[in-house]
Design a protein around this motif. Structure first.
Motif, PDB file in Angstrom:
ATOM      1  N   VAL A  19       0.926  -1.346  -0.050  1.00 31.40           N
ATOM      2  CA  VAL A  19      -0.289   0.117  -0.355  1.00 31.40           C
ATOM      3  C   VAL A  19       1.028   0.844   0.079  1.00 31.40           C
ATOM      4  O   VAL A  19       0.688   2.314  -1.051  1.00 31.40           O
ATOM      5  CB  VAL A  19      -1.008   0.363   0.796  1.00 31.40           C
ATOM      6  N   VAL A  20       1.978   1.288   0.412  1.00 31.24           N
ATOM      7  CA  VAL A  20       2.479   3.057   1.209  1.00 31.24           C
ATOM      8  C   VAL A  20       3.326   3.317   0.146  1.00 31.24           C
ATOM      9  O   VAL A  20       4.005   4.175  -1.149  1.00 31.24           O
ATOM     10  CB  VAL A  20       3.681   2.474   2.553  1.00 31.24           C
ATOM     11  N   SER A  21       4.638   1.961  -0.581  1.00 30.41           N
ATOM     12  CA  SER A  21       5.356   1.749  -1.500  1.00 30.41           C
ATOM     13  C   SER A  21       4.299   2.152  -2.635  1.00 30.41           C
ATOM     14  O   SER A  21       5.365   3.151  -3.561  1.00 30.41           O
ATOM     15  CB  SER A  21       5.947   0.154  -1.653  1.00 30.41           C
ATOM     16  N   HIS A  22       3.646   1.900  -3.695  1.00 32.03           N
ATOM     17  CA  HIS A  22       2.406   1.836  -4.619  1.00 32.03           C
ATOM     18  C   HIS A  22       1.929   3.544  -4.595  1.00 32.03           C
ATOM     19  O   HIS A  22       2.594   3.874  -4.971  1.00 32.03           O
ATOM     20  CB  HIS A  22       1.303   1.056  -4.996  1.00 32.03           C
ATOM     21  N   SER A  23       1.107   3.721  -3.602  1.00 30.16           N
ATOM     22  CA  SER A  23       0.648   5.103  -3.273  1.00 30.16           C
ATOM     23  C   SER A  23       2.230   5.744  -3.164  1.00 30.16           C
ATOM     24  O   SER A  23       1.680   7.034  -4.018  1.00 30.16           O
ATOM     25  CB  SER A  23      -0.026   4.755  -2.302  1.00 30.16           C
ATOM     26  N   LEU A  24       3.196   5.835  -2.616  1.00 31.68           N
ATOM     27  CA  LEU A  24       3.628   6.780  -2.662  1.00 31.68           C
ATOM     28  C   LEU A  24       4.470   7.073  -4.497  1.00 31.68           C
ATOM     29  O   LEU A  24       4.620   8.049  -4.304  1.00 31.68           O
ATOM     30  CB  LEU A  24       4.881   6.808  -1.730  1.00 31.68           C
ATOM     31  N   THR A  25       4.606   6.333  -4.639  1.00 32.51           N
ATOM     32  CA  THR A  25       5.550   6.304  -6.353  1.00 32.51           C
ATOM     33  C   THR A  25       4.921   6.514  -7.255  1.00 32.51           C
ATOM     34  O   THR A  25       5.406   7.764  -8.380  1.00 32.51           O
ATOM     35  CB  THR A  25       5.474   4.781  -6.601  1.00 32.51           C
ATOM     36  N   VAL A  26       3.295   6.422  -7.194  1.00 29.51           N
ATOM     37  CA  VAL A  26       2.488   7.250  -7.628  1.00 29.51           C
ATOM     38  C   VAL A  26       2.248   8.683  -7.259  1.00 29.51           C
ATOM     39  O   VAL A  26       1.878   8.958  -9.030  1.00 29.51           O
ATOM     40  CB  VAL A  26       0.957   6.291  -8.009  1.00 29.51           C
TER      41      VAL A  26
END
Length: 213
Positions: A19-26
């Motif tokens: 959740v955190v990795s994907h959201s921050l990357t996007v």
């Protein structure tokens, strides 16, 4: 009992990473795209920039919903009600929100959708989430990413491939924590995961569908 608790903690840790990795990357990618659009526009209030900033906001809201869901799982009585777990039906929304001026992401669905067991349903979403995150993070834009969902009688094939963009931003080894956890998640769901470097990267998962009752 201790073994079960350890497994659950590991699962929650993987979900938090996803959740955190994907959201921050996007969010970072959308903000960068908005900056480019705004900087090249005569008007700072261009529709393209507005849309990019709205995606940043919506991605942040989505991350908060996911985090609240996991906190609820850990037993926090003050957390918001548990949100539905994302599955194959949420892939289209993920693709839409991850699109930006520098990352063109297309989704192709073939065949008739079938029923998936809950673990396979979640794994299908996480495969796309992790692969798209890696492509945005590690490939120099502009980048094209193709997401495919192909339904068969006994399985669904999830494929995410990128065109290599303008080369690697960091390194060519994507065997990080997220991908290692993804292999285990797919295996537990009864499927197999294949990751290989072609012109860009290709991630392919085969997951079983449930037998009709």
């Amino acid at each position: 009992m201790q073994h079960a608790v350890s497994e659950e903690r590991a699962r929650i840790s993987r979900d938090l990473h996803d959740v955190v990795s994907h959201s921050l990357t996007v969010m970072i990618a959308q903000a960068e795209a908005a900056r480019v659009v705004a900087g090249s526009s005569v008007s700072r209030n261009s529709p393209e920039a507005d849309a990019a900033f709205e995606r940043v906001a919506e991605t942040g809201r989505e991350a908060m919903r996911g985090l609240r869901s996991m906190i609820h799982t850990l037993g926090d009585p003050d957390a918001s009600p548990l949100a539905p777990v994302s599955g194959v039906d949420a892939i289209a929304g993920l693709v839409e929100h991850a699109n930006s001026a520098e990352h063109t992401i297309d989704l192709t669905v073939r065949g008739d959708p079938r029923r998936l067991a809950p673990d396979a349903d979640l794994a299908s979403f996480r495969v796309v989430q992790e692969a798209v995150t890696n492509a945005i993070r590690h490939v120099r834009p502009p980048t094209r990413i193709d997401v495919g969902v192909e339904w068969h009688a006994a399985e669904v094939v999830i494929t995410v491939s990128d065109d290599g963009g303008r080369g690697s931003l960091h390194r060519d080894d994507l065997n990080g924590t997220g991908l290692i956890g993804l292999v285990e998640r797919v295996r537990r769901a009864g499927g197999v995961l294949d990751v290989r470097k072609e012109h860009g990267w290709r991630v392919r998962a085969i997951l079983p569908v449930e037998e009709p009752s």
